[in-house]
Enzyme design. Structure first.
Site, PDB file in Angstrom:
ATOM      1  CG  ASP A 181      40.716  42.953  31.420  1.00 56.60           C
ATOM      2  OD1 ASP A 181      40.984  42.122  30.531  1.00 56.60           O
ATOM      3  OD2 ASP A 181      41.049  42.806  32.612  1.00 56.60           O
ATOM      4  NE  ARG A 218      48.706  32.077  37.229  1.00 56.65           N
ATOM      5  CZ  ARG A 218      48.016  32.963  36.509  1.00 56.65           C
ATOM      6  NH1 ARG A 218      47.595  32.634  35.289  1.00 56.65           N
ATOM      7  NH2 ARG A 218      47.746  34.164  36.980  1.00 56.65           N
TER       8      ARG A 218
END
Length: 349
Positions: free
Chosen positions: A228, A296
């Protein structure tokens, strides 16, 4: 304009790479979504679990950042009811038919709205996922397109969650930067901005993710391996497994599943924390896998420094000279948009 918004305007994506597959009407895995490269072994691992209400465990934060770069937090102050509501609203959003969802599709130079994750542009194969990005006033604008007369509940829940994440990220960043020796005076920019100008506060955005049931999960990829670009990411992953991190001890050869813990949140250290800590905090490579039986969803909150704030290594000394040069977040995001997982190497001294 935030650094993230500016990034998208400067690096538009081909519209054909924005709209996801209509997963509801896809019964077999198309070749466009087949990832044929053999994947390393996946195992379970002892991901650290830290209670924020126990001062004795606060000292474990730095150790978790250095050894893992990812950890669970409990007793974080975000209510179970809010997490449940976020989960329900994400499922409400992603269960809409495709012709409704694309009403809120993001434009090629926009940072918010419905579409595939941006990192898909770096891969030939497509991912078995869809997303919805939220930043500032874009929430109500896009929600109105999806539910012209019934968007209030979705917006209220997401705004409450963003506020909770803002507060929690300020707290976490303060604790983590404090472990590197910064004082409250050094962290003046962490004071929540009360004016609405955004000049004295962190920049953040919320990414809602959907990983539909997959007909052949062993050949598909929900979210490809990446680090990230933020200071840190706070992830709500519900109760369905799917998040995996690269093993700190066996990089490139083994993945470790981050099993959900009821009521916990997962904190993932980003590239900027790796830079600020002069390489001490791990910026962990992670991915999301899919399954054949359960849909999910997850909510990823990304926190970065204020616009135009220069950051650099804070823990360097004569025995540990800085290994990264100073930069602003917008500069790093631009490098990541071009060089992806190799961006960190461009800022080495």
């Amino acid at each position: 304009m935030s650094s993230v918004t500016q990034l998208f305007k400067n690096n538009p994506v081909n519209r054909d790479r924005i709209i996801p597959l209509d997963f509801t009407n896809t019964k077999t895995l198309p070749d466009s979504h087949v990832w044929s490269k053999p994947e390393p072994e996946t195992t379970s691992g002892p991901i650290p679990v830290i209670s924020l209400s126990n001062p004795e465990e606060h000292g474990l934060l730095r150790q978790a950042c250095e050894e893992w770069g990812v950890f669970h937090i409990t007793d974080h102050g975000v209510s179970h009811s809010l997490l449940h509501n976020v989960d329900c609203q994400m499922k409400r959003l992603f269960s809409l038919p495709m012709h409704r969802k694309i009403l809120a599709v993001r434009s090629p130079d926009e940072s918010t709205g419905y579409g595939v994750v941006r990192i898909s542009m770096f891969y030939d194969k497509l991912m078995w996922s869809e997303g919805f990005s939220v930043m500032g006033s874009s929430l109500r604008r896009h929600a109105t397109l999806l539910w012209p007369d019934d968007h209030a509940e979705f917006c209220n829940v997401m705004e409450e969650y963003q506020k909770a994440m803002d507060d929690l990220s300020h707290r976490l960043i303060s604790m983590l930067m404090g472990s590197l020796g910064l004082t409250h005076e050094d962290l003046g920019w962490l004071v929540p901005d009360k004016t609405g100008s955004g000049t004295d506060s962190i920049q953040s955005f919320l990414q809602l993710n959907s990983y539909p049931v997959c007909p052949d999960p062993h050949l598909a990829m929900g979210l490809a391996p990446h680090t990230d670009s933020s200071l840190l990411t706070i992830l709500y992953q519900g109760n369905i497994p799917g998040l995996e991190i690269e093993s700190p001890q066996e990089e490139g050869s083994r993945w470790i599943g981050v099993e959900p813990i009821e009521g916990s949140l997962v904190v993932i250290m980003g590239d900027l924390s790796h830079i600020i800590s002069n390489g001490q905090f791990r910026s962990t490579m992670h991915r999301a896998v899919v399954n054949k039986t359960h849909h999910r969803v997850s909510a990823a909150y990304f926190a970065g420094p204020p616009k135009n704030l220069q950051i650099g290594p804070l823990t360097s000394d004569k025995n540990h000279p800085p290994i990264y040069r100073r930069l602003i977040w917008e500069e790093y995001l631009a490098a990541k948009a071009t060089h992806f997982n190799k961006a960190l190497t461009l800022f080495r001294c």
